[in-house]
Design an enzyme around this catalytic site. Structure first.
Site, PDB file in Angstrom:
ATOM      1  CB  ALA A 277      -0.916   0.008   1.216  1.00  0.00           C
ATOM      2  CG  HIS A 278       2.390   3.009  -3.327  1.00  0.00           C
ATOM      3  ND1 HIS A 278       1.843   1.886  -3.907  1.00  0.00           N
ATOM      4  CD2 HIS A 278       2.542   3.912  -4.338  1.00  0.00           C
ATOM      5  CE1 HIS A 278       1.683   2.089  -5.190  1.00  0.00           C
ATOM      6  NE2 HIS A 278       2.093   3.316  -5.493  1.00  0.00           N
ATOM      7  NE  ARG A 279      -2.323   3.201  -6.986  1.00  0.00           N
ATOM      8  CZ  ARG A 279      -1.669   3.719  -8.010  1.00  0.00           C
ATOM      9  NH1 ARG A 279      -1.482   5.031  -8.067  1.00  0.00           N
ATOM     10  NH2 ARG A 279      -1.208   2.966  -8.981  1.00  0.00           N
TER      11      ARG A 279
END
Length: 387
Positions: free
Chosen positions: A222-224
């Site tokens: 997860a990075h957005r």
């Protein structure tokens, strides 16, 4: 006396641009395919330095067999505006000295749009690999990059047929579009046997015992910004992950942005449980090893949606949309958004049934880069409208 003449210069030259790690996996097979064509093409690699972690860059280049860049613009981090502007300023000086036949860009990062803009303003044709993908979410910076890059490209290579529909609807002439398949899958095919086993990754992390007594594991990425930049959204996501980890241990290679936000919002202790293994960012071969043996992957990454489809691994996408609809329509991907109940329901179905079987999409056969190289050489020789 024998006079040895220097080799004649290649009749065509291409500047290939990479800027961030997702670009590396796409460019590696293209560079190899160009090299296989022989002396007709003079190919140079420009690294804008948009992703500036020296160790990670070296790890990816070495693992994927990408030649070291001929030029590194060393732009580094910054806001979207600052990063795009700095790439444009520095890339212009490259074009002033190189005078290529074309500039090839891949994907949808800031460097892709920045270099495409400079090229077209200086009269250099732009080739866009991975064109036509659309999430239809203009709040995503990548969506803006995709749409604008496609509008100014001369030659557009698409990974799935829906890309052609998107481009035609936006006024792109059909003769500019080529359906060639997915270069990301070329890289996956080439490297699958070299993937680092999960046991080795756990050993290197000093956590050999992590999966003892468990029937498999899940992967989380997860990075957005939409997932990690808001404290309430991030907390809810982590709470959902904890519920899943109670049934299946989770390996979580953590993006630097995500780690920073978890620390900023004081959520560090949430993941301090024996069923979640937090790891630093992984290299390509490590991530491939983690994915190929996972029971399920939870992600907000577009590339991982494609890779899990190619590997036949169930994927739960933690977004409300995808620019890669074929991974849902034909592959193993299911869109969950960030609704905890929906994520858990999809997870339960995967645990019960094994998840969507899916199938390998058309032209995801490991030969997309070969088709791209042949098309580009033909285009350079005969002109765009020869098809």
């Amino acid at each position: 006396m024998q006079i040895i003449k220097p080799p004649a210069p290649a009749p065509y030259s291409i500047l290939c641009v990479v800027g961030a790690r997702p670009n590396f996996m796409k460019m590696a097979p293209i560079m190899a395919a160009f090299a296989a064509l022989g002396p007709e093409l003079d190919v140079s690699l420009v690294h804008t330095g948009q992703h500036y972690d020296v160790a990670m860059n070296h790890q990816y280049f070495e693992a994927l067999g990408i030649p070291q860049p001929d030029i590194n613009l060393e732009v580094g981090s910054g806001s979207h505006t600052a990063q795009t502007a700095n790439v444009m300023l520095r890339f212009e000086s490259v074009l002033n000295t190189k005078h290529p036949s074309a500039v090839l860009v891949v994907g949808d990062v800031n460097s892709t749009l920045a270099c495409a803009l400079v090229a077209v303003k200086k009269g250099v044709p732009v080739i866009h690999v991975e064109a036509g993908l659309r999430s239809f979410d203009r709040a995503m910076p990548e969506e803006i990059n995709r749409v604008l890059t496609d509008q100014i490209s001369e030659l557009l290579f698409i990974t799935e047929r829906s890309g052609c529909e998107n481009l035609l609807r936006e006024g792109i002439a059909e003769y500019r579009i080529r359906f060639v398949g997915n270069v990301m899958i070329d890289t996956l095919h080439h490297n699958l046997e070299k993937a680092i086993p999960v046991s080795k990754i756990l050993q290197n992390a000093g956590r050999q015992e992590f999966l003892v007594g468990h029937d498999g594991y899940a992967i989380l990425t997860a990075h957005r910004p939409s997932n990690v930049d808001d404290p309430n959204t991030l907390r809810s996501l982590l709470e959902t992950i904890l519920k899943i980890s109670a049934r299946l241990p989770i390996i979580f290679p953590m993006h630097p942005r995500t780690r920073d936000m978890i620390q900023k919002f004081g959520l560090n202790n949430m993941l301090d449980v024996p069923t979640v293994l937090q790891l630093p960012p992984m290299g390509y071969l490590e991530m491939l090893g983690l994915m190929k043996d996972a029971r399920v992957v939870l992600t907000d990454s577009g590339g991982i949606q494609e890779e899990t489809t190619a590997l036949g691994i169930p994927c739960i996408t933690l977004r409300n949309n995808t620019e890669r609809p074929i991974t849902v329509d034909e592959g193993t991907n299911t869109i969950a958004g960030l609704d905890s109940a929906k994520i858990l329901t999809i997870f339960d179905e995967i645990m019960l049934s094994g998840g969507k079987a899916g199938r390998i999409p058309e032209f995801w056969d490991g030969q997309a880069s070969t088709r791209i190289a042949a098309e580009i050489l033909d285009w350079l020789k005969n002109g765009l409208q020869s098809k």
